[in-house]
Design a protein around this motif. Structure first.
Motif, PDB file in Angstrom:
ATOM      1  N   UNK A 195       8.834  -8.738  -3.303  1.00 35.35           N
ATOM      2  CA  UNK A 195       8.935  -7.282  -3.392  1.00 35.35           C
ATOM      3  C   UNK A 195       9.569  -6.692  -2.133  1.00 35.35           C
ATOM      4  N   UNK A 196       9.308  -7.288  -0.976  1.00 27.44           N
ATOM      5  CA  UNK A 196       9.906  -6.806   0.269  1.00 27.44           C
ATOM      6  C   UNK A 196      11.426  -6.847   0.199  1.00 27.44           C
ATOM      7  N   UNK A 197      11.957  -7.904  -0.377  1.00 28.84           N
ATOM      8  CA  UNK A 197      13.412  -8.003  -0.539  1.00 28.84           C
ATOM      9  C   UNK A 197      13.899  -6.937  -1.516  1.00 28.84           C
ATOM     10  N   UNK A 198      13.149  -6.741  -2.583  1.00 27.66           N
ATOM     11  CA  UNK A 198      13.519  -5.724  -3.565  1.00 27.66           C
ATOM     12  C   UNK A 198      13.537  -4.327  -2.945  1.00 27.66           C
ATOM     13  N   UNK A 199      12.599  -4.048  -2.035  1.00 23.59           N
ATOM     14  CA  UNK A 199      12.557  -2.733  -1.401  1.00 23.59           C
ATOM     15  C   UNK A 199      13.751  -2.506  -0.489  1.00 23.59           C
ATOM     16  N   UNK A 200      14.188  -3.555   0.203  1.00 21.24           N
ATOM     17  CA  UNK A 200      15.400  -3.433   1.019  1.00 21.24           C
ATOM     18  C   UNK A 200      16.609  -3.166   0.124  1.00 21.24           C
ATOM     19  N   UNK A 201      16.664  -3.868  -1.012  1.00 18.18           N
ATOM     20  CA  UNK A 201      17.764  -3.654  -1.961  1.00 18.18           C
ATOM     21  C   UNK A 201      17.718  -2.241  -2.536  1.00 18.18           C
ATOM     22  N   UNK A 202      16.503  -1.730  -2.787  1.00 21.90           N
ATOM     23  CA  UNK A 202      16.374  -0.366  -3.294  1.00 21.90           C
ATOM     24  C   UNK A 202      16.902   0.646  -2.268  1.00 21.90           C
ATOM     25  N   UNK A 203      16.588   0.414  -1.015  1.00 19.31           N
ATOM     26  CA  UNK A 203      17.075   1.319   0.036  1.00 19.31           C
ATOM     27  C   UNK A 203      18.595   1.321   0.095  1.00 19.31           C
ATOM     28  N   UNK A 204      19.192   0.157  -0.049  1.00 18.28           N
ATOM     29  CA  UNK A 204      20.653   0.067  -0.024  1.00 18.28           C
ATOM     30  C   UNK A 204      21.254   0.793  -1.224  1.00 18.28           C
ATOM     31  N   UNK A 205      20.651   0.625  -2.384  1.00 15.64           N
ATOM     32  CA  UNK A 205      21.138   1.322  -3.576  1.00 15.64           C
ATOM     33  C   UNK A 205      21.061   2.837  -3.382  1.00 15.64           C
ATOM     34  N   UNK A 206      19.950   3.308  -2.849  1.00 21.10           N
ATOM     35  CA  UNK A 206      19.787   4.745  -2.604  1.00 21.10           C
ATOM     36  C   UNK A 206      20.819   5.244  -1.607  1.00 21.10           C
ATOM     37  N   UNK A 207      21.028   4.472  -0.575  1.00 19.80           N
ATOM     38  CA  UNK A 207      22.013   4.839   0.450  1.00 19.80           C
ATOM     39  C   UNK A 207      23.418   4.900  -0.133  1.00 19.80           C
ATOM     40  N   UNK A 208      23.761   3.948  -0.959  1.00 19.67           N
ATOM     41  CA  UNK A 208      25.101   3.907  -1.537  1.00 19.67           C
ATOM     42  C   UNK A 208      25.340   5.099  -2.463  1.00 19.67           C
ATOM     43  N   UNK A 209      24.308   5.525  -3.157  1.00 23.77           N
ATOM     44  CA  UNK A 209      24.461   6.661  -4.065  1.00 23.77           C
ATOM     45  C   UNK A 209      24.551   7.983  -3.304  1.00 23.77           C
ATOM     46  N   UNK A 210      23.867   8.045  -2.158  1.00 19.82           N
ATOM     47  CA  UNK A 210      23.793   9.303  -1.421  1.00 19.82           C
ATOM     48  C   UNK A 210      24.856   9.454  -0.347  1.00 19.82           C
ATOM     49  N   UNK A 211      25.381   8.346   0.131  1.00 13.58           N
ATOM     50  CA  UNK A 211      26.310   8.415   1.255  1.00 13.58           C
ATOM     51  C   UNK A 211      27.575   9.170   0.880  1.00 13.58           C
ATOM     52  N   UNK A 212      27.952  10.190   1.649  1.00  9.47           N
ATOM     53  CA  UNK A 212      29.178  10.925   1.343  1.00  9.47           C
ATOM     54  C   UNK A 212      30.410  10.074   1.644  1.00  9.47           C
ATOM     55  N   UNK A 213      31.411  10.240   0.859  1.00 13.43           N
ATOM     56  CA  UNK A 213      32.655   9.509   1.043  1.00 13.43           C
ATOM     57  C   UNK A 213      33.785  10.518   1.211  1.00 13.43           C
ATOM     58  N   UNK A 214      34.393  10.545   2.383  1.00 16.13           N
ATOM     59  CA  UNK A 214      35.516  11.441   2.628  1.00 16.13           C
ATOM     60  C   UNK A 214      36.786  10.881   2.028  1.00 16.13           C
ATOM     61  N   UNK A 237       0.787  -1.227   0.000  1.00 14.33           N
ATOM     62  CA  UNK A 237       0.000   0.000   0.000  1.00 14.33           C
ATOM     63  C   UNK A 237       0.825   1.285   0.000  1.00 14.33           C
ATOM     64  N   UNK A 238       2.043   1.222   0.497  1.00 17.64           N
ATOM     65  CA  UNK A 238       2.836   2.444   0.633  1.00 17.64           C
ATOM     66  C   UNK A 238       4.320   2.085   0.655  1.00 17.64           C
ATOM     67  N   UNK A 239       4.817   1.618  -0.464  1.00 21.81           N
ATOM     68  CA  UNK A 239       6.174   1.075  -0.497  1.00 21.81           C
ATOM     69  C   UNK A 239       7.242   2.116  -0.177  1.00 21.81           C
ATOM     70  N   UNK A 240       6.970   3.383  -0.445  1.00 19.35           N
ATOM     71  CA  UNK A 240       7.988   4.406  -0.186  1.00 19.35           C
ATOM     72  C   UNK A 240       8.332   4.505   1.298  1.00 19.35           C
ATOM     73  N   UNK A 241       7.354   4.249   2.175  1.00 20.52           N
ATOM     74  CA  UNK A 241       7.649   4.342   3.603  1.00 20.52           C
ATOM     75  C   UNK A 241       8.508   3.164   4.058  1.00 20.52           C
ATOM     76  N   UNK A 242       8.381   2.017   3.396  1.00 17.99           N
ATOM     77  CA  UNK A 242       9.253   0.882   3.687  1.00 17.99           C
ATOM     78  C   UNK A 242      10.702   1.252   3.364  1.00 17.99           C
TER      79      UNK A 242
END
Length: 422
Positions: free
Chosen positions: A107-126, A59-64
């Protein structure tokens, strides 16, 4: 594949207690916290539904994804999927077809993978920072988590999964009653059918790094899980011809896996009971020692029933004040297994996910204040670091540390900060 291999990027040689000369401290990884209660308390979502947090997968995959990201941004190195209560049984009760259930479970597994992908792209690297990809653990609740009343805290299961019992009472029966083999058979079928949903989809299975069986209230069910995993290993061997030597594709195998148990109430008692001595009429809780021996050895009366041995053992959704004694009992059992010669190399990972200090009313499905209510972040983290320092050395291959219900990204961030300076 082992925990040491999967979690290698997060094992730092700086995390070592030189005085104790114990390598356990260099093998620690940070798990996330209570997913459903984070949706409830941080994202203001109503999780009082047969699917618990999994309702939002549909119902609301973005919040997952947002909840996973909150834990990743807090420093979690391993995140659990939103699949704890996902099973054919719970989806059927919520009005979904089996085909839809399978789709949403994957789909639940895919959403966790999506979160990791988003995190990897956004995470700053010093300039001195090395960014490691977080891992995904498939969260699988016990059979009790699929029932109308949250039976993972009582272990009272209806036939054919358990005896007819008073739902308000403790799980009754000795370890190996005459009926236990039939319960193991039914519970193993439940766990195997759910594992197959993910295993027969290579694209989904490839996104899973660890398999976590959580909040198990019965040693009987732990044995059933061992049977189910052994059956899955056989299924991989028989159903994947591409695994033959010389094939061009990597083999598909079982992931590193663990069984985590729940201990309830202010004294941390295990729901399943047993007779302490033959002829005694009083049922007593199974001890952590009993449980660990049952997890890592082949119990009597199971000849001909192959049981896989988990790579780790854990405690979750349990008061943090009870865990020290539980861990000591588990460590004593592992020491005895080593000393008895049953397996001198046994060195499982220890997984700890204490709750945030509230009890759960399984009938009304609300959290209750107990023992002073929910612990604040500082108290919870302080108790946790003291607990980690007291873990017996030489019994565990490493530590996977996180939280359970009523622990949010705030607790996980504080825990990670504290562990870095242990």
């Amino acid at each position: 594949m082992s925990f040491n291999t999967v979690l290698a990027p997060f094992i730092s040689p700086t995390r070592r207690d030189e005085q104790a000369n114990d390598p356990i401290y260099e093998k620690m990884a940070l798990l996330d916290g209570g997913f459903g209660t984070t949706l409830q308390h941080v994202f203001n979502k109503d999780v009082s539904h047969p699917l618990w947090s999994a309702r939002f997968v549909d119902q609301e995959e973005d919040v997952i994804v947002a909840a996973h990201l909150a834990f990743l941004e807090a420093g979690a190195q391993v995140i659990l999927t939103s699949t704890y209560q996902e099973a054919y049984e719970t989806f059927r009760r919520a009005g979904y077809s089996d085909l839809d259930a399978e789709s949403l479970m994957c789909k639940s597994v895919d959403l966790a993978a999506r979160a990791i992908e988003t995190h990897m792209k956004a995470a700053p690297v010093g300039p001195q920072e090395v960014k490691h990809r977080p891992r995904t653990a498939l969260s699988l609740g016990p059979y009790g988590s699929t029932l109308e009343v949250a039976a993972e805290f009582t272990g009272v299961y209806p036939p054919p999964y358990g005896p007819v019992a008073d739902p308000s009472g403790p799980a009754a029966g000795p370890f190996l009653s005459a009926e236990e083999p039939s319960y193991i058979h039914a519970l193993a079928a439940f766990h195997f059918s759910r594992l197959l949903v993910y295993a027969r989809n290579p694209a989904v299975w490839d996104k899973i790094d660890i398999v976590a069986f959580e909040t198990v209230p019965l040693l009987t069910e732990a044995r059933a899980i061992r049977v189910a995993v052994a059956r899955l290993m056989d299924w991989f061997a028989e159903s994947m011809p591409q695994q033959q030597e010389g094939a061009d594709v990597p083999p598909v195998k079982m992931k590193p896996w663990y069984i985590s148990f729940v201990f309830t109430g202010p004294n941390g008692e295990f729901p399943q009971r047993r007779l302490l001595h033959p002829g005694e009429s009083v049922l007593r809780p199974c001890t952590p020692y009993d449980i660990a021996k049952g997890v890592f050895t082949a119990p009597e009366g199971t000849e001909g029933r192959r049981m896989a041995r988990p790579d780790g053992i854990g405690v979750n959704c349990t008061s943090i004040h009870c865990i020290r004694g539980i861990v000591q009992g588990i460590a004593d059992a592992i020491q005895d297994v080593q000393a008895d010669g049953a397996d001198t190399t046994l060195l499982p990972w220890l997984v700890l996910c204490p709750n945030g200090g509230r009890g759960y009313d399984t009938v009304n499905k609300v959290w209750m204040e107990e023992d002073g209510g929910r612990l604040d972040v500082e108290d919870w983290t302080g108790s946790y670091t003291t607990l980690v320092r007291d873990i017996p050395g030489g019994r565990f291959g490493g530590l996977l540390l996180g939280g359970c219900c009523n622990t949010t990204p705030n607790e996980i961030r504080a825990l990670g900060d504290a562990l870095r300076v242990l």
